[in-house]
Every structure is written in C-alpha cells, then in structure tokens.
Design a protein around this motif. Structure first.
Motif, mmCIF file in Angstrom:
data_model
loop_
_atom_site.group_PDB
_atom_site.id
_atom_site.type_symbol
_atom_site.label_atom_id
_atom_site.label_comp_id
_atom_site.label_asym_id
_atom_site.label_seq_id
_atom_site.Cartn_x
_atom_site.Cartn_y
_atom_site.Cartn_z
ATOM 1 N N LEU A 164 75.269 85.789 29.972
ATOM 2 C CA LEU A 164 74.461 85.912 31.187
ATOM 3 C C LEU A 164 74.966 85.077 32.358
ATOM 4 C CD1 LEU A 164 70.918 85.865 29.557
ATOM 5 C CD2 LEU A 164 72.094 87.833 30.560
ATOM 6 N N TYR A 165 75.568 83.925 32.063
ATOM 7 C CA TYR A 165 76.035 83.007 33.101
ATOM 8 C C TYR A 165 77.500 82.680 32.851
ATOM 9 C CZ TYR A 165 71.024 82.521 33.633
ATOM 10 O OH TYR A 165 69.689 82.781 33.807
ATOM 11 N N PRO A 166 78.396 83.502 33.358
ATOM 12 C CA PRO A 166 79.822 83.325 33.066
ATOM 13 C C PRO A 166 80.474 82.177 33.838
ATOM 14 C CG PRO A 166 79.500 85.215 34.489
ATOM 15 C CD PRO A 166 78.133 84.690 34.148
ATOM 16 N N ALA A 167 80.063 80.962 33.546
ATOM 17 C CA ALA A 167 80.646 79.779 34.185
ATOM 18 C C ALA A 167 82.061 79.561 33.670
ATOM 19 C CB ALA A 167 79.782 78.557 33.899
ATOM 20 N N GLU A 168 82.877 78.907 34.461
ATOM 21 C CA GLU A 168 84.264 78.618 34.093
ATOM 22 C C GLU A 168 84.359 77.598 32.954
ATOM 23 O OE1 GLU A 168 88.321 78.775 34.063
ATOM 24 O OE2 GLU A 168 87.002 80.059 35.217
ATOM 25 N N CYS A 169 83.419 76.643 32.946
ATOM 26 C CA CYS A 169 83.462 75.575 31.952
ATOM 27 C C CYS A 169 82.057 75.289 31.434
ATOM 28 C CB CYS A 169 84.057 74.314 32.561
ATOM 29 S SG CYS A 169 84.164 72.934 31.416
ATOM 30 N N TYR A 170 81.955 75.084 30.139
ATOM 31 C CA TYR A 170 80.689 74.738 29.491
ATOM 32 C C TYR A 170 80.817 73.354 28.879
ATOM 33 C CZ TYR A 170 78.875 79.425 30.007
ATOM 34 O OH TYR A 170 78.405 80.596 30.534
#
Length: 95
Positions: free
Chosen positions: A27-33
């Motif tokens: 749902l939230y395709p952030a670059e870094c987790y």
C-alpha cells in the motif's frame, strides 16, 4: 517508513506482524523501511521470519530495509542466524 515493534515477537505475534508489514509494503511503496525494535522485549525465530520475509519482498522491488535499535536478546537471535550479513542494523535511523 518506520514500523515500530514492541513487546514480544514470538510465534503468536509473528503471523500478524508479517501480514501487516506485507500490506504496508504494497500500500505504501516507500524506498526504505525501518524496523524499529527499540521496544522489543523478546524475539524468537519467528521474528527472523518477519524480518526476512519483508526484506525479500522489498528487495524484489528494488527497495531496502534496515533494522534499528535492536536490544540484546533479539540481536543474539539475529546473530545466531547470520542475519546481520543480509540485513543492515543501524544505531540511528538513516532512511
């Protein structure tokens, strides 16, 4: 994106944590987790599955993940499995 874990990450909590992390990654395709473990009090091998599953999912899509603030007991579990060779562990959030 920071995912904060607290309490125990054992076989009872791992499935829910894994499903939640997977949903967020879609749902939230952030670059870094960042998996923030600063308030984790206990982790068994099920916690390894949570971290490795998310790491694989993110890597397939060119994203990355770090583990932040890992207390001594969970860190021993990670080190016994050789996870620090696969997933970076950070003392401060750098994503």
């Amino acid at each position: 994106m920071i995912l904060h874990y607290s309490g125990e990450l054992d076989h009872h909590a791992a499935r829910k944590a894994m499903d939640y992390a997977e949903s967020l990654a879609v749902l939230y395709p952030a670059e870094c987790y960042v998996l923030d473990f600063t308030d984790l009090t206990f982790m068994d091998s099920s916690g390894l599955a949570v971290a490795l599953n998310l790491h694989r999912t993110l890597r397939r899509t060119g994203r990355r993940m770090v583990i932040y603030g890992c207390p001594a007991q969970p860190m021993r579990v990670f080190e016994a499995a050789g996870i620090p060779k696969i997933i970076p562990f950070e003392e401060e959030v750098k994503c």
